[in-house]
Structure formats: C-alpha cells, structure tokens
Design a protein around this motif. Sequence first.
Motif, short mmCIF file in Angstrom:
data_model
loop_
_atom_site.label_atom_id
_atom_site.label_comp_id
_atom_site.label_asym_id
_atom_site.label_seq_id
_atom_site.Cartn_x
_atom_site.Cartn_y
_atom_site.Cartn_z
N LEU A 257 0.81 -1.21 0.00
CA LEU A 257 0.00 0.00 0.00
C LEU A 257 0.85 1.26 0.00
CD1 LEU A 257 -3.01 -0.10 -0.11
CD2 LEU A 257 -3.10 0.43 2.31
N PHE A 258 1.89 1.29 0.86
CA PHE A 258 2.69 2.51 0.97
C PHE A 258 3.36 2.84 -0.36
CE2 PHE A 258 2.79 1.53 5.64
CZ PHE A 258 1.94 2.58 5.96
N ASN A 259 3.92 1.82 -1.01
CA ASN A 259 4.58 2.06 -2.29
C ASN A 259 3.57 2.44 -3.36
OD1 ASN A 259 7.45 1.65 -1.89
ND2 ASN A 259 6.85 -0.41 -1.27
N THR A 260 2.34 1.88 -3.24
CA THR A 260 1.32 2.22 -4.22
C THR A 260 0.94 3.69 -4.10
OG1 THR A 260 0.49 -0.01 -3.99
CG2 THR A 260 -0.93 1.55 -5.10
N ILE A 261 0.77 4.12 -2.85
CA ILE A 261 0.43 5.54 -2.62
C ILE A 261 1.55 6.42 -3.16
CG2 ILE A 261 0.10 7.27 -0.81
CD1 ILE A 261 -1.24 4.98 0.82
N GLU A 262 2.80 6.00 -2.92
CA GLU A 262 3.96 6.73 -3.42
C GLU A 262 3.88 6.85 -4.95
OE1 GLU A 262 6.06 7.99 -1.36
OE2 GLU A 262 7.30 8.87 -2.95
N PHE A 263 3.49 5.72 -5.59
CA PHE A 263 3.38 5.71 -7.05
C PHE A 263 2.34 6.71 -7.53
CE2 PHE A 263 1.01 3.99 -10.72
CZ PHE A 263 1.97 4.17 -11.69
N PHE A 264 1.19 6.70 -6.86
CA PHE A 264 0.12 7.58 -7.33
C PHE A 264 0.44 9.05 -7.07
CE2 PHE A 264 -2.73 3.75 -7.11
CZ PHE A 264 -2.83 3.66 -8.48
N ARG A 265 1.44 9.30 -6.21
CA ARG A 265 1.87 10.67 -6.01
C ARG A 265 2.63 11.17 -7.26
NH1 ARG A 265 4.13 10.45 -0.37
NH2 ARG A 265 2.06 10.30 0.50
N ILE A 266 3.37 10.23 -7.89
CA ILE A 266 4.15 10.62 -9.06
C ILE A 266 3.33 10.52 -10.33
CG2 ILE A 266 6.39 10.30 -10.22
CD1 ILE A 266 7.21 8.49 -8.01
#
Lengths: 255, 493
Positions: free
Chosen positions: B220-229
């Motif tokens: 989840l954390f990395n996914t959220i990070e992805f959607f930030r970029i």
Amino acid sequence: MSTNEIKISAKDVQVYYGETHAIKDVSVDIEDKTVTAFIGPSGCGKSTFLRCINRMNDTIDVARVEGEIKLDDEDIYDKDVDPVQLRAKVGMVFQKPNPFPKSIYDNVAYGPKIHGLAKNKAELDQIVENALKRAALWDEAKDRLQAPGTGLSGGQQQRLCIARAVATEPEVLLMDEPCSALDPIATAQVEELIDELKQNYSVVIVTHSMQQAARVSQKTAFFHLGNLVEYGETGQIFTNPNDKRTESYITGRIG
Amino acid sequence: MQPFWLVTIIVVLALGGFLLGRMRALQSAEGDARVLHSRPNYYGANVFMLTAVPSLIVVALWMVFQPVLIEANVSQMIPDRIVPEGGSKGLVMSDVRRLADGLDVAVAEGALTADQATNIRAEFTNIRERLAEVGVVLGSNVEAEVLTAAQAYRAQSATGALLMAAAGLSLAVAGLGWSLARIGVGFRARNAVETGMLALLILAASIAILTTIGILFSLLFNTIEFFRIYPAADFFFGTTWAPSFSGRGGDSELGVLPLLWGTFYISLVALLVAVPIGLFAAIYLSEYASPTVRSVAKPLIEVLAGIPTIVYGLFALLTVGPLLVGVFGRDGALGVDWMSGGTAVMTAGLVMGIMLIPFVSSLSDDIINAVPQAMRDGSLGLGATHSETIRKVVLPAALPGIVGAILLAASRAIGETMIVVLGAGAAARLDLNPFEAMTTVTAKIVSQLTGDADFSSAVALVAFALGTTLFVVTLGLNVLALYIVRKYREQYE
C-alpha cells in the motif's frame, strides 16, 4: 384368506456381499394391493432382500444375487431387464429422508420429468399436486412449493420422499424403515398413508417396530440370520407363530 | 556467551524443571497420582513452560532490539565529515559492522589478541592488511573514527550479550523456582498448561493474519507513493503500456488496461481448458472409475500439480508454441496466417490450463464424493439412470463446491507468472486475436523490478500499484468463492 394375486415371487434367493452369505434360500410370494412387513433383528438381511426387489444392490460392487425374483411373472434379474426401467416400476423410500437439494416442487417432479409422464407444465403441476396430496403433504406445502425440500421438518421430508416415489406411478413401493427417524405423530401420518397406498400398490415395508408391523401390514415375514424363518398372515404371526424363533423375537427374548 | 549456548542452557533447565516438577507433584501426593488435581505430567509441563517461555521471549526480543539500539548509539559517533559525497551514513555504518565482525574473526583466528582488538588504533597499525591476512576483506582504508566506532560497537555488543545472558538465565531460574514452589496437591496445573497452549494457538493464528496485513501495507505505501508521481486516472484507464526506463520514467505511459486484459484473456483460455477437462475427469474418477483405477489415476493427476511452473513454461516455449505455429501459423497445417510467433495467449493459456486441471479435478472429486450416497440412492430408486443421477442430482448438489474449486483455479491462473513470461511474450496489447503475444500483470511486475531501475521512479513503483490491483482482484475472487460456498453449503445436510 386374502385373494389378491401374486405380485412378486422370489425363489431360492441368495445374496453374497463378497464372502458373506447375507441371504440364504429365501422364497416368498408378495401379494398385490397388500402391505407386507419384513421384521427381524438388525443384520438379519431384511433390508438386503428388500433392495434385491428393485435391484438397488446392483449399485454395490461386491454384492451378488442368485436365484429368481419375478415381478408379474417376469424375471427381474434377466439379462433383458434394464434395472432403470425396473426401478421406475418398483419405487423405494429410504430409512433416512433424503430429499434432493431442490425445491419441493422439483423433488416431486423429478421422477415424472425423467420418465416423461407429463406432456406439459399443467400436467406436471397436476401430477405434483396429486402426489403431494396422496402423501398428505399438500396442505403444508402448497404455499411454498418453490422452497427447498431440505427446509422441511423430518416427518415432512419423509412424506416428501414418499410423494416423490408415488409421483412416478410405481406398481410396488418398497419402504426401508421409513419411520425410524420420525416422531410418533409423523409416524402415525406415514402409517395412515401406507394404509391408503395399498389401495393401488403392493407395499413392502421393513420395520423394527413390531407394533408398526402389526398395525399396518396384512402379511408379515420374519427374517433371522439371513433366513426367512416364517411368513404368513400378520395376525397369525403375532398371535400364534409356528416357529420358536419367531415367538422369541416378537415376545422380546431375542433380537 | 553465544546465544546458542544460552538457549541450550535455558532448555536444559526447563527439561530438568519438567522432571523435578513431576517428581515434586508425586511427592506432594505421597505417590498416589489420583490425589493430584492434574496428571503428574501437567505439573512438569507447567514448570517447563514457566522456565522456558518467558526467558526465551526476553532473549528473542533482546536479540531483535539490541542491534537497533547499539546501531543508533554508535552512529552518533560518526561525524558527517567522513560520510562520502552522495553516500549515506547507512553505508558507513555497514563498514562499521563489517569491521567489527572482522575484528571478531581476527580474534578467533588468533591474528589479534582480544586486548589488541579493543585498543588498536588506526593511526599506528594498518588494520586493513591485518584483517586481510585472516580473510576479512574491507573495501577501503579504515578511518580512525570508523575503527573507534567499530570498537565501540564490539564493546557494546559484548556488554549487551552479557546482560542478555544474565537476564535470560535469571528469568529462567526465577520461573523454575516460582513454579516449583507452587506445586501442591490442589494446584491446577492442567488449567495453567492449557492456558499456555491456548496462547500458543492464538499466536499461530495471529501470525498468519498479521503477515497478510503486513504484506498489504508494504504494497500500500509504495502504491500511494506511485500515485503521487503518476496520475491514478491514467493508470487505471490508460490503454497503452509503454514504460520508458530512461529519464526516470517521465515519458512512460503506464496504463493498466492492456495488462488486465492480457491477464483476463490468458486466464479465460486456461479455464476453458481446465474446467471441462478437470470436471469430466473428476466425474469419471468419483462416479465411474473402479477403486483400483481411482487409486492409481488420482495421484497421477495430482502429480501435475507438483510440477514447477517454470517447467510448464519451458513446455510452452519449446513444445506447445512451435506446435501451434505449425497449425495456425504461415505455411501451417490449416493454411491460415493467424500466428506469427510461438509466444501467444493461446500457448500460455493452453499450458496454464493443463497446469490447472488437477486443481479443478482433485477438489471437484472430493466434493462430488462428499455428496451423500443417499442422494444417489434416492435418484436411482426413482428409476433415474446413472448419468441422469449425476447431471440432475449429484452435480447440482456439488455445484457450490465446484464453483469454489473453479474460482480457486481462476485465482491461480491470474497470479501465474512463469508460464506467461515464457509462453505469452512480453508485449502489452489490447487485442482479441488469441494467437497474438500478450502479457499479464504478474509478468510485468517481474520485468519492472528486475534490472537496475531506480526504486523511487514511476516505472519501478508501478509494480506495487500492479501488485495491489492484482491483490484486490484475487481477494475479490476469493471472497466471492467463499460467499458462494457458504451460501449453498448446507443444502443437502
């Protein structure tokens, strides 16, 4: 005394389960439009013999049947006889109610559909209604024909199974301890039903209850250790048995 | 003291405690075990439990947290001056750890005395050469501060280990003494032991659940990070998958739809192969096969489930692919030119279908067998044929279970990777032709993360978004399967 014609005639029937000799030399004539009771202690072979009459033993790999059983003078173990057709003529009700996981309607319509007894939906509806009425279940079930059959109480389930068997219009109805899982009220209903069914059918019932045999049957056969010990009028068997073993069993000394 | 010996001593103490506790219980009952509240073994087990469990827990926690604390302590000793340009303090700390380990090895090999190892100074000795002699290779020359830090690391580790041993042993002895003292005729040892067992069972169950949650969060954390970029709308509704590994993924088009389509299409082909074959095999095995045939055939089919998927992948690449090209390709047996290469949806789907056969057949076979014989007797007794009985009674009764088996096979198909990589190719495209190469979500996750992609770029982080998407889809399928099975399960009972 009774003047009914012979429906089923068995001669020197032997049944083996693998090495076990389960039925020994059983010969019996079962009359039409009569209730015949098979009594005897557990493991005496009465259910096994019952299952020979509609060849249900064929489904057990190790079972082997010898001898001759005639239904209306036709040998049911003849090579030309299809057990499937035979079973359409000789219906069966089992010890434990076993409704299919389908609606009440579909449970009863199952046999008629398979055998093509109804030309259209209206006829099928009529067959279902008649069968449920004859099984004394119509009043309880008519408003919920589409409800699952497994949702009924034990006694209702057993009457549903009887309705299911009746709906295929069999000539003989075999009942393997049909009331053993029922309470006295449901038992009374089923017994009443059996009494009505004998107007049209030859009914063979296996039971452990001597009172039940005495109440519903006209003929009684006593089995012991795979042998048919005594066969005769129910009244005579229960009041004046010829064989010592029969007397011991019905008075509760063996079994 | 070595942790191994510490644990051994605690376990030996506990085993001794078991025997002592048992003996003491019998003594307190004057040899008549019936007077005791619990069987003598429970008294022993209670002593064992109280001796071993708290002390081992403390030792385990100590071993987890000691390095973290020491590391925090020691890293303060490292001045920013010696942290190399563009590097991080973490890299220097790993040098410190390696050096500390090296000093341990040197002492063990006899190249340095324990005293030397503690007091040696980088200014006077070439520590790198000394360590190289005993086989410890250091990357660069050792700075004075690093050596001091390593020595401090060693010293603190040694103190910590000593304290840990002391704490562990004293706790073990205390537990032993206390539990022995409590033994008496009236002490309810069985209840105490069973409470302990219950705690163990709860622990096992919660580990499984916590791991699932942990996996979910790491995704989840990395996914959220992805959607930030990367904009979420482009990810979910984009129809092009074209990651650009240069320029940190700035020009990449990362639409998930072609991948989901590929996943869905290949899984569909696989299920079209596996479900009929598996189901028919199950019906044959459970309803028609003799016990001898069944006992041979069932394990043989289940062997299919034990073959590693990479082997299936090779089978797809080397056998099925060329075979299909020979039929559907140019100059093929059919004279059609539908297939240009061996890797295609069809290739992967067929092979995956073969892989899934045992899942469908084995589970369905069990489920069909679980349909009560009374159902079959009821149907046969009405004059139905064997096949009518199967079609109209047995299969409907087994249906919820069969659906569950199929959904399980579907989630296996969706999650399958190796067969896709080798059998379906790597091209992400939205196409209806089953003889085209396509690829799936899982295969793309692998290709996004292998190689030297920067983990903070969109092209690498997209893998986590893909993983989350897949997780949600398969979770949904599993929930659906559970729901269906539950809803219809009790019908024939």
